[in-house]
Write an enzyme that holds these catalytic residues in place. Structure first.
Site, short mmCIF file in Angstrom:
data_model
loop_
_atom_site.label_atom_id
_atom_site.label_comp_id
_atom_site.label_asym_id
_atom_site.label_seq_id
_atom_site.Cartn_x
_atom_site.Cartn_y
_atom_site.Cartn_z
N SER A 130 43.59 54.09 31.84
CA SER A 130 43.46 54.49 33.25
C SER A 130 43.21 53.30 34.17
O SER A 130 43.05 52.17 33.70
CB SER A 130 42.34 55.53 33.42
OG SER A 130 41.08 54.92 33.31
N LEU A 188 42.62 50.22 36.44
CA LEU A 188 43.14 48.86 36.48
C LEU A 188 43.90 48.50 35.20
O LEU A 188 44.94 47.84 35.27
CB LEU A 188 41.98 47.87 36.70
CG LEU A 188 42.35 46.40 36.79
CD1 LEU A 188 43.36 46.14 37.92
CD2 LEU A 188 41.10 45.54 37.01
N SER A 212 33.18 41.66 37.67
CA SER A 212 33.00 42.40 38.91
C SER A 212 32.25 41.49 39.88
O SER A 212 31.63 40.51 39.46
CB SER A 212 32.15 43.64 38.64
OG SER A 212 31.57 44.13 39.82
N TYR A 234 24.83 48.02 34.63
CA TYR A 234 26.19 47.55 34.92
C TYR A 234 26.16 46.09 35.39
O TYR A 234 26.90 45.24 34.88
CB TYR A 234 26.82 48.44 36.00
CG TYR A 234 28.24 48.09 36.36
CD1 TYR A 234 29.29 48.32 35.46
CD2 TYR A 234 28.56 47.52 37.59
CE1 TYR A 234 30.61 48.00 35.79
CE2 TYR A 234 29.87 47.21 37.93
CZ TYR A 234 30.88 47.45 37.03
OH TYR A 234 32.18 47.14 37.35
N LYS A 279 27.73 42.75 33.55
CA LYS A 279 28.74 41.91 34.18
C LYS A 279 28.23 40.48 34.37
O LYS A 279 29.01 39.53 34.28
CB LYS A 279 29.19 42.52 35.51
CG LYS A 279 29.95 43.85 35.35
CD LYS A 279 31.25 43.68 34.56
CE LYS A 279 32.07 44.95 34.50
NZ LYS A 279 33.31 44.80 33.72
N THR A 333 39.57 53.71 41.47
CA THR A 333 39.78 54.18 40.09
C THR A 333 38.72 55.25 39.79
O THR A 333 37.91 55.60 40.64
CB THR A 333 39.60 53.05 39.07
OG1 THR A 333 38.22 52.67 39.06
CG2 THR A 333 40.45 51.83 39.38
N1 LIG Z 1 36.75 50.34 40.03
C1 LIG Z 1 36.04 49.37 40.57
O1 LIG Z 1 35.57 49.49 41.72
C2 LIG Z 1 35.81 48.12 39.82
C3 LIG Z 1 36.10 48.00 38.47
N2 LIG Z 1 35.82 46.84 37.82
C4 LIG Z 1 36.06 46.72 36.39
O2 LIG Z 1 37.40 47.03 36.10
C5 LIG Z 1 37.49 47.44 34.74
C6 LIG Z 1 38.38 48.67 34.63
O3 LIG Z 1 37.72 49.76 35.22
P1 LIG Z 1 38.46 50.82 36.15
O4 LIG Z 1 39.90 50.80 35.90
O5 LIG Z 1 37.96 50.62 37.51
O6 LIG Z 1 37.80 52.18 35.63
P2 LIG Z 1 38.41 53.41 34.79
O7 LIG Z 1 37.26 54.31 34.53
O8 LIG Z 1 39.59 53.96 35.48
O9 LIG Z 1 38.91 52.73 33.44
C7 LIG Z 1 38.02 52.31 32.47
C8 LIG Z 1 38.76 52.11 31.18
O10 LIG Z 1 37.84 51.66 30.17
C9 LIG Z 1 37.96 52.48 29.04
N3 LIG Z 1 36.72 52.61 28.29
C10 LIG Z 1 35.54 53.06 28.74
N4 LIG Z 1 34.64 53.08 27.75
C11 LIG Z 1 35.29 52.62 26.64
C12 LIG Z 1 34.89 52.43 25.29
N5 LIG Z 1 33.65 52.70 24.86
N6 LIG Z 1 35.81 51.96 24.42
C13 LIG Z 1 37.07 51.70 24.82
N7 LIG Z 1 37.50 51.87 26.08
C14 LIG Z 1 36.61 52.34 26.98
C15 LIG Z 1 38.39 53.83 29.58
O11 LIG Z 1 38.96 54.59 28.54
P3 LIG Z 1 38.91 56.21 28.50
O12 LIG Z 1 40.15 56.64 29.22
O13 LIG Z 1 38.93 56.50 27.05
O14 LIG Z 1 37.65 56.63 29.19
C16 LIG Z 1 39.37 53.42 30.65
O15 LIG Z 1 40.62 53.14 30.10
C17 LIG Z 1 36.06 47.65 34.27
O16 LIG Z 1 35.65 46.55 33.48
C18 LIG Z 1 35.27 47.68 35.55
O17 LIG Z 1 33.95 47.28 35.37
C19 LIG Z 1 35.30 45.77 38.47
C20 LIG Z 1 35.02 45.83 39.79
C21 LIG Z 1 35.26 46.98 40.57
C1 LIG Z 2 26.60 38.38 57.12
C2 LIG Z 2 26.59 38.62 55.67
C3 LIG Z 2 26.38 40.04 55.33
C4 LIG Z 2 26.47 40.25 53.89
C5 LIG Z 2 25.45 41.18 53.48
C6 LIG Z 2 25.92 42.11 52.55
C7 LIG Z 2 24.90 42.90 51.93
C8 LIG Z 2 25.46 44.18 51.53
C9 LIG Z 2 25.68 44.24 50.06
C10 LIG Z 2 27.06 44.57 49.73
C11 LIG Z 2 27.16 44.79 48.32
C12 LIG Z 2 28.56 44.84 47.91
C13 LIG Z 2 28.59 45.10 46.51
C14 LIG Z 2 29.97 45.05 46.01
C15 LIG Z 2 29.94 45.44 44.65
C16 LIG Z 2 31.26 45.55 44.10
O1 LIG Z 2 32.27 45.30 44.70
O2 LIG Z 2 31.25 45.94 42.85
C17 LIG Z 2 32.44 46.30 42.28
C18 LIG Z 2 32.17 47.23 41.19
O3 LIG Z 2 32.08 46.82 40.06
C19 LIG Z 2 32.07 48.66 41.53
O4 LIG Z 2 31.26 49.31 40.61
P1 LIG Z 2 30.33 50.54 41.05
O5 LIG Z 2 30.13 51.33 39.82
O6 LIG Z 2 29.08 49.96 41.56
O7 LIG Z 2 31.08 51.31 42.11
#
Ligand SMILES: NC(=O)C1=CN([C@@H]2O[C@H](COP(=O)(O)OP(=O)(O)OC[C@H]3O[C@@H](n4cnc5c(N)ncnc54)[C@H](OP(=O)(O)O)[C@@H]3O)[C@@H](O)[C@H]2O)C=CC1
Ligand SMILES: CCCCCCCCCCCCCCCC(=O)OCC(=O)COP(=O)(O)O
Length: 309
Positions: free
Chosen positions: A46, A48, A178, A191, A195, A226
């Site tokens: 799923s 990314l 992340s 989390y 990371k 996602t």
């Molecule tokens: N979405 C966001 O805002 C952000 C995402 N990321 C990172 O991007 C990456 C992808 O996440 P994203 O696509 O967003 O989320 P999704 O939930 O869409 O995808 C996560 C994927 O990881 C797999 N997974 C979860 N647990 C396990 C496990 N125990 N063993 C094997 N596979 C597993 C899931 O498989 P299954 O289908 O089986 O659940 C799925 O394919 C992650 O590392 C996330 O931390 C980073 C920053 C921001």
């Molecule tokens: C003038 C400067 C102002 C800046 C101040 C900003 C303070 C506000 C904090 C903003 C935090 C942003 C966090 C972003 C986190 C992020 O992008 O994470 C990505 C993920 O991994 C998402 O995971 P989640 O499960 O938390 O949705």
């Protein structure tokens, strides 16, 4: 003498030409690098991971798609086979089913991949889960689950594939971290910790394996549209099940997958893929940490109040 027509314009066009040529050569090198490369993608079922699968498939890579659900992987293989906008020389992907939180299955998977394909050129550690909860209410089993999935699983897979890369003096390891690998925001402790650990581990790895011509790329995205927040685990281990506003309004997974493809193709060491606020937050954390901590504490109090009301 007219300086504009004799010097400035030729200089401008000359520079543009050199830049265009440089970009063309960069693109051709990237194409050659990705074409035929054996690329392992975790979490391909799923978000990314799925979009990375599409992008690398279209680039002509030989994919190994990893996930926990064999049916979802089969569906993806089917979807890839019907993609119309790709080049002619694409390859049917191989699929491997394993759970990253179970080290034994991770090691078996690495063995299977090497046995089947002989080697891995690019490993993309993408799979992950998120977390929502207060530290005081969260059981250690939940912290461990997040660390197993986001940190120990990926490093186990990396360590299992690394010796063969060192032997070949060739390989590329990618970690999808992340913005939360660089800053910690309240109610995401497990989390953010997983990371930060990811960032630290792969920074060490990059330094250690450069001498074997192995590349390491750490990608730090901000919010992506996602299922990450839907699938996040909470303090008692249950599923969060909410599509957070920030996630829903984030970049599309397809956009971020293109950034991953380009970063890998250009062998970048790290990339921050985020909007203005998360990017500023990273700088603020490093340059004015006290201000950042105050902002985070205010945010925590506000969120707590909203939850309690
Ligand atoms: N979405 C966001 O805002 C952000 C995402 N990321 C990172 O991007 C990456 C992808 O996440 P994203 O696509 O967003 O989320 P999704 O939930 O869409 O995808 C996560 C994927 O990881 C797999 N997974 C979860 N647990 C396990 C496990 N125990 N063993 C094997 N596979 C597993 C899931 O498989 P299954 O289908 O089986 O659940 C799925 O394919 C992650 O590392 C996330 O931390 C980073 C920053 C921001
Ligand atoms: C003038 C400067 C102002 C800046 C101040 C900003 C303070 C506000 C904090 C903003 C935090 C942003 C966090 C972003 C986190 C992020 O992008 O994470 C990505 C993920 O991994 C998402 O995971 P989640 O499960 O938390 O949705």
């Amino acid at each position: 003498m007219d300086l504009t027509s004799t010097v400035i314009i030729p200089l401008l066009f000359g520079s543009l030409g050199i830049f265009a040529l440089f970009r063309l050569l960069q693109w051709m090198r990237m194409r050659a690098y990705l074409q035929e490369a054996v690329v392992v993608i975790t979490g391909a079922t799923s978000g990314l991971g799925k979009e990375c699968a599409k992008a690398f498939h279209a680039a002509g890579s030989k994919l190994v798609l990893c996930g926990r659900d064999s049916e979802k992987l089969k569906d993806l293989v089917q979807q890839l086979s019907t993609m119309t906008n790709h080049r002619k020389n694409t390859h049917k992907p191989h699929t491997v089913v394993f759970d990253l939180s179970d080290t034994k299955t991770v090691l078996n998977a690495a063995e299977e991949i090497l046995k089947y394909l002989g080697h891995v050129d690019i490993l993309i550690n993408n799979a992950g889960i998120s977390f929502r909860g207060t530290i005081v209410d969260t059981g250690l089993d939940v912290d461990k689950k997040v660390m197993e999935t986001n940190y120990f699983g990926p490093i186990a897979l990396t360590k299992a594939l690394l010796p063969s890369m060192i032997k070949r003096r060739q390989g590329h390891i990618v970690a999808i971290s992340s913005v939360q690998g660089k800053i910690s925001i309240p109610f995401r402790s497990a989390y953010a910790a997983s990371k930060h650990a990811t960032q630290a581990f792969f920074d060490c790895l990059r330094a250690e394996v450069e001498q074997y011509d192995i590349d390491v790329t750490v990608i730090s995205p901000g919010y992506i549209q996602t299922n990450l927040s839907l699938n996040a685990v909470t303090a008692d281990g249950s599923r969060y099940g909410v599509m957070d506003k920030n996630t829903a309004e984030g970049q599309t997974a397809a956009e971020v997958a293109q950034v991953v493809l380009n970063a890998v193709g250009q062998k970048k060491k790290e990339v921050l893929v985020a909007g203005l606020t998360p990017s500023l937050a990273v700088y603020l954390r490093n340059i004015f940490p006290r201000l950042f901590f105050t902002l985070m504490a205010t945010r925590a109090k506000k969120e707590r109040k909203e939850k309690d009301s």
